[in-house]
Scaffold this active site. Structure first.
Site, short mmCIF file in Angstrom:
data_model
loop_
_atom_site.label_atom_id
_atom_site.label_comp_id
_atom_site.label_asym_id
_atom_site.label_seq_id
_atom_site.Cartn_x
_atom_site.Cartn_y
_atom_site.Cartn_z
CE LYS A 41 -2.47 -1.19 3.71
NZ LYS A 41 -2.11 -2.61 3.86
CB CYS A 67 -10.69 1.91 15.30
SG CYS A 67 -9.11 1.61 14.65
CG MET A 68 -7.35 2.46 17.82
SD MET A 68 -6.78 0.76 17.59
CE MET A 68 -5.80 0.52 19.05
CG MET A 72 -9.46 -3.86 14.31
SD MET A 72 -9.68 -2.58 15.53
CE MET A 72 -8.35 -1.49 15.06
N GLY A 88 -5.00 0.86 14.62
CA GLY A 88 -5.50 0.71 13.27
C GLY A 88 -5.09 1.85 12.36
CD GLN A 89 -8.95 5.32 11.74
OE1 GLN A 89 -9.22 6.02 10.79
NE2 GLN A 89 -9.63 5.35 12.85
#
Ligand code: MGD
Ligand code: SF4
Length: 736
Positions: free
Chosen positions: A49, A138-139, A309, A346-347
């Site tokens: 990516k 997510c977190m 997750m 995650g982000q």
């Protein structure tokens, strides 16, 4: 053929919370190449990516102009018209229905400065906590897990621990696909280190499981019993650290709805029923594997846990997080090189942008809480707003913002840098609410249409990634600066510019123009960053030493970093390994101090959390479990990565993974069309028969806008973190 490059500009990858350092190659005002930053933690490596980032900037569907919905169509309008209309709608709603009739839904991908600004505008300026973001999906469980176990959020360890660890305990994380460059470090360690053990606890035999020495499969939602049974073995076999437990740990449970301390003996008694046999019965994970994992965990020189997750997106997400921390605290496998309890993010900016700045409806910046009076006063003073301005009640969380929007309790909603029309759980009813003509929805997006912007009343075109500058704070408390490298297309603007303009125009319409001049006196992101540093000063986060100039030069700095000559902190809560805040907050500590947990004498908490299963277990009518997640090629809702031809060719469409045994039972072959139905919706997908999911489990990726798997998922959420259970819902499966 290598592209011609005029200059290389330092930045960070746009996608996951790993936060790989990159250089972007600019030629004639365009990004033409990307390479990994050899001087950053990722040592020049990127995943697929990262390498294919440039095309996302030049996709045909970039949002270029403000667009207003008229009837069923979007028409181009000017920025002035857009901002006038938007501020009029918000001001009108506030005047008629009060401040709680407007809301903001943000993102762990926005820059820190953007999120801090919006939090200040809503909580400090308007006096409403109607502000939350996608890190709630997510977190949130990881954040509440850290706070309840250690007193403060964010991991204590770092990627550097991987080089020192002898046992990796990976649970509910497909790192090989979701955090590939961190996984690469583990691979390297496994190849170089003698007797390095990898334990993988996952109901799918993912790519990550391929290097595991022990893969523990289990029925989704039952891992709490596995974690307790490991603790049972550790205690029974005397593998726990008495010194550590005596010096650094308290034991806690919930009595009469309140946290209460209990003794070690009570904890041991609580664990009695969680024998490996009992755990096997509930989870179907073999008891010998549980015993082996417990021994490896406790007896290795240094054990490091990773999760994402699989633990967080659960109705018992916080508890699952607590139970992993329990194992580290019991065995003393923490706060030493290689020994740590590390939640992967995650982000790219869930940590720095949302958790740290406090852009969640219950938080205030840098470890402060909405519900805490002293913290509110602190922030009111810092922001220079009247006492009592910050509302004492935490606001609605992600799912509840959309519920309130459906009901019309929230009348104006601004969504930026996230795509909830695709990513919310049980998205069907929320899509209807977003589309409603009775409310006003603004979406700031880099692309249009998306599955959210198509529902909006007003779409604001956003500059993307290195088309603007700002700061990301990533998994290991590492803050990194992204320099602006190129201009955004047409009339797209950095979100922060739009937010600042919005605040002044809105306040002018509310008759508070002077106050806005004082509160929102920022010209650019550096001004905001400087206020952020001041706001963190003296807190457990302290990053006064991370000046913009320093961040520009450095390849990331890890907080705490209280002074400009401070190198940053690799390991927290240990003075021996360099955390200078130990001495500040706990002057008598000789080494380890969990100084965030002042009320517990700077000790961390081992929690007694009884086993409870998922919200929607399978039954006769819906006999299979559906789980959802990511593939290596794509990012979340695919708005960016599906525009990259190479990535799209490699992973063009959604599918449902079914194992060969279940497929045979159902008479399904690979490529057959299969209908999956939950209590909320159904979808037809191509089958992929592979021996990855365990019996009774199917997996569908979340990335594809034409295949909204979230029409099926449940929006049941964790009572503490309010994070929804994306990972488990009951479905039936038939040939379409
Ligand atoms: P993204 O695709 O990351 O998904 O879900 P989302 O946050 O909704 O959306 C980011 C959007 O921001 C994109 O549309 C992108 O085009 C836009 N964008 C990019 N840069 C900018 C910018 O600078 N400014 C603006 N204004 N826009 C920008 C993620 C969410 O999904 C998360 S965090 C999780 S962990 C959940 N995971 C999950 C799952 O595991 N399974 C299922 N079924 N659903 C899930 N949903 C959740
Ligand atoms: Fe980007 Fe994450 Fe891949 Fe690194 S591992 S290149 S941060 S997506």
């Amino acid at each position: 053929e290598a592209a011609h490059v005029e200059k290389w500009i330092k930045g960070v990858c746009r996608y996951c919370g790993a936060g790989c350092g990159v250089y972007v190659g600019v030629d004639k005002g365009k990004i033409v190449a990307v390479q990994g930053d050899k001087d950053n933690w990722n040592k020049g490596f990127l995943c697929v990516k990262g390498y294919y980032l440039p095309p996302i900037l030049y996709a045909a569907d970039r949002a270029k102009y403000p667009m207003l919905k008229k009837g069923d169509k979007f028409v181009r309008i000017s920025w002035k018209e857009a901002m006038d209309l938007m501020t009029e709608k918000f001001a009108d709603s506030i005047k008629k229905h009060g401040v709680h009739s407007v809301a903001f839904y943000g993102s762990g991908q926005a820059y820190t400065e953007e999120s801090y600004f919006m939090n200040k505008l809503f909580k400090g300026g308007l006096g409403t906590n109607n502000i939350d973001g996608n890190p709630r999906l997510c977190m949130a469980s990881a954040a509440v897990g850290y706070v309840s176990s250690f007193g403060k959020d964010e991991p204590m360890g770092a990627y550097d621990d991987i080089y020192h660890s002898d046992c990796f305990f990976i649970i509910g994380s497909n790192m090989a696909e979701c955090h590939p460059v961190i996984f690469r470090l583990i691979n390297e360690r496994k190849q170089k280190g003698k007797d390095v053990k990898i334990i993988m606890v996952d109901p799918r035999k993912t790519l990550s499981a391929r290097i595991a020495d022990l893969h523990m499969s289990f029925i989704p939602g039952t891992d709490l019993v596995i974690l307790h049974a490991m603790a049972h073995v550790i205690v029974k076999e005397g593998l726990y650290s008495k010194d550590y437990v005596n010096n650094h740990v308290v034991f806690k449970t919930i009595k009469d709805d309140k946290p209460a301390k209990v003794s070690f003996e009570e904890y041991v008694k609580f664990l009695e029923e969680y024998t490996p046999e009992m755990a096997e019965k509930i989870s179907h994970c073999p008891k010998d594997d549980i015993i082996k994992a417990a021994r490896w965990f406790a007896q290795s020189k240094a054990t490091m846990s990773f999760w994402t997750m699989g633990l967080n997106q659960r109705t018992r997400g916080v508890w699952a997080n607590n139970l992993v921390h329990n194992l580290h605290l019991l065995t003393g496998q923490i706060c030493r090189p290689g020994a740590t309890s590390f939640s992967l993010t995650g982000q790219p900016n869930a940590c720095g942008g949302i958790r740290d700045t406090g852009l969640l409806s219950h938080l205030l910046p840098y470890g402060r809480l909405v519900a805490n009076e002293k913290d509110r006063k602190d922030m009111e003073k810092f922001w220079g707003v009247p006492e009592g301005r910050i509302h004492p009640k935490p606001g609605p969380t992600a799912v509840d913002i959309f519920r309130a929007f459906n009901k019309g309790e929230i009348k104006c909603l601004w969504i930026a840098c996230t795509n909830p029309g695709q990513s919310l759980p049980n998205v069907g009813p929320y899509r209807k609410g977003m589309e409603s003509k009775d409310t006003f929805l603004v979406v700031s997006e880099a692309y249009h249409p998306t599955r959210t912007s198509e529902l909006a009343d007003l779409v604001l075109p956003a500059a993307l990634w290195v088309e603007k500058d700002g700061t990301y704070g990533q998994s290991e408390r590492r803050y990194q600066y992204l320099e602006k490298a190129v201009n955004p297309p047409a009339e797209a603007r950095p979100d922060l510019d739009v937010m600042i303009e919005f605040s002044h125009k809105l306040f002018a319409k509310l008759g508070r123009a002077d106050e806005a001049k004082r509160l929102f006196n920022f010209k650019n992101s550096e001004d905001v960053w400087n206020e952020i540093r001041q706001c963190s000063k003296g807190t457990a986060y302290d990053f006064m030493g991370m000046t913009r100039a320093r961040l520009k030069k450095a390849h990331g700095i890890q907080w705490p970093c209280p002074t400009e000559d401070h190198p940053g902190t690799v390991r927290r809560y240990t003075s021996r390994y360099g955390d200078v805040l130990v001495k500040k907050f706990d002057p008598h500590a000789t080494d380890v101090s969990f100084y965030g947990a002042k009320a517990d004498g700077n000790k961390a908490a081992v929690w007694l959390r009884p086993y409870k299963g998922p919200a929607e277990p399978p039954d006769a009518e819906y006999p299979y479990i559906l789980t959802t997640g990511r593939q290596i090629e794509h990012w979340h809702t695919g708005t960016m990565t599906l525009k990259v031809p190479e990535l799209k060719r490699s992973a063009p469409d959604a599918f449902v993974e079914i194992n060969p045994r279940d497929a045979q039972k159902l008479g399904i072959k690979s490529r057959d069309k299969v209908k999956i139905t939950s209590r909320r919706g159904s979808i037809v997908l191509e089958a992929k028969v592979v021996d990855v999911p365990r019996d009774g489990l199917v997996f569908v990726p979340m990335h594809y806008p034409e295949r909204l798997i979230n029409l099926l998922t449940t929006d049941a959420y964790d009572a503490m973190s309010k994070q929804p259970e994306f990972k488990i819902c009951a479905v039936k499966i038939e040939k379409a």
